[in-house]
Design a protein around this motif. Sequence first.
Motif, mmCIF file in Angstrom:
data_model
loop_
_atom_site.group_PDB
_atom_site.id
_atom_site.type_symbol
_atom_site.label_atom_id
_atom_site.label_comp_id
_atom_site.label_asym_id
_atom_site.label_seq_id
_atom_site.Cartn_x
_atom_site.Cartn_y
_atom_site.Cartn_z
ATOM 1 N N HIS A 19 -3.957 4.825 -6.776
ATOM 2 C CA HIS A 19 -5.122 4.296 -6.049
ATOM 3 C C HIS A 19 -5.756 5.306 -5.107
ATOM 4 C CE1 HIS A 19 -4.107 0.499 -7.841
ATOM 5 N NE2 HIS A 19 -2.887 0.597 -7.349
ATOM 6 N N MET A 54 0.854 -1.211 0.000
ATOM 7 C CA MET A 54 0.000 0.000 0.000
ATOM 8 C C MET A 54 0.883 1.252 0.000
ATOM 9 S SD MET A 54 -2.942 0.929 2.755
ATOM 10 C CE MET A 54 -2.777 2.522 3.536
ATOM 11 N N ASN A 55 0.584 2.215 -0.916
ATOM 12 C CA ASN A 55 1.337 3.472 -0.867
ATOM 13 C C ASN A 55 0.550 4.484 -0.032
ATOM 14 O OD1 ASN A 55 -0.306 5.365 -2.515
ATOM 15 N ND2 ASN A 55 0.041 3.843 -4.102
ATOM 16 N N GLU A 58 -3.025 5.805 -1.254
ATOM 17 C CA GLU A 58 -4.162 4.904 -1.449
ATOM 18 C C GLU A 58 -5.373 5.411 -0.652
ATOM 19 O OE1 GLU A 58 -3.083 0.853 -1.440
ATOM 20 O OE2 GLU A 58 -5.129 0.160 -1.324
ATOM 21 N N ASN A 59 -6.490 5.536 -1.359
ATOM 22 C CA ASN A 59 -7.761 6.013 -0.772
ATOM 23 C C ASN A 59 -7.756 7.469 -0.335
ATOM 24 O OD1 ASN A 59 -9.312 3.740 -1.174
ATOM 25 N ND2 ASN A 59 -8.447 2.744 0.646
#
Length: 258
Positions: free
Chosen positions: A30, A1-2, A5-6
């Motif tokens: 993302h 996950m970077n 993300e979100n």
Amino acid sequence: MNDLENQRVVVFGGLSGIGRAVADAFRQAHARVFVADLAATADEPDSAQVDISDYESVKTVVSHIAEKWGGIDHVICAAAKGSGKFGFPFWNLDPADWQSVLEVSLVGSVNVAHACQPWLCEGESEGRTVLFFTSVAGQIGSQTDPPYSAAKAGIVNFTQCAAKDFAPYGIRVNALSPGMVKTDLNESVWATSQANIPPENRETYAEWAEKKIKTIAPLGRWQEPEEFGAMAVYLASRKARNITGQTINIDGGQVMHS
Ligand SMILES: NC(=O)c1ccc[n+]([C@@H]2O[C@H](COP(=O)([O-])OP(=O)(O)OC[C@H]3O[C@@H](n4cnc5c(N)ncnc54)[C@H](O)[C@@H]3O)[C@@H](O)[C@H]2O)c1
């Protein structure tokens, strides 16, 4: 996950050119991306039609998306316009030509900042970012379109003011400064530059572009929209946590500060 993300990202002027590449780069990271653009239609998903020079409309769009998402993490304003006239010497223009350029290309970004500020400062604000777009034209007194150059110089200064005001909240503010990117906006500069030239001496966009980039940029090549997407994502990330108040030129070396 970077770390994007979100994350909740709003891109003004994100439907074409550089803004579109920026929106795409956040999507690839993302993030959740919403585009607000003058040219948006009902068919475009996750977008809304807005004119950034109209503060009430900007506030309405920002409230809509922030309430839906429960906040906003990153704001980008890439929208701008020129006068549509060739402004060299400056008296080729009328003072009346300045107003709409300043309203979109300078006050538009101010409107975006005002509309987003309450949402950016709310709650866990550390790590949130704002990104404006200026231009090499705003740093070198470019003679092509003086109101556009002045608007872009204003963006450099407002970036610094906003960076200082937001710093206690852990919110960073920067500006990207393109040199020459083949977009609709750039083609309109060529079109206006040819208006006063006799038809037999006019250059095509390709001829003008090829000559101009070799004359003005030490690296002699055009910048690509994706380069701005990559830098925008980097600036929004934790890796850039000590970068604020900066105007970053991606311009093949056109502007170099000592
Ligand atoms: N292309 C270049 O060579 C160049 C050079 C220097 C700086 N810039 C800057 O980079 C940014 C992006 O430029 P670009 O070349 O991708 O432009 P572009 O014309 O290709 O795209 C601009 C986008 O902004 C939208 N827009 C225009 N006016 C608007 C308004 N009033 N409200 C909301 N949206 C509006 C347009 O619909 C379009 O989607 C601009 O701030 C521009 O000044 C571009």
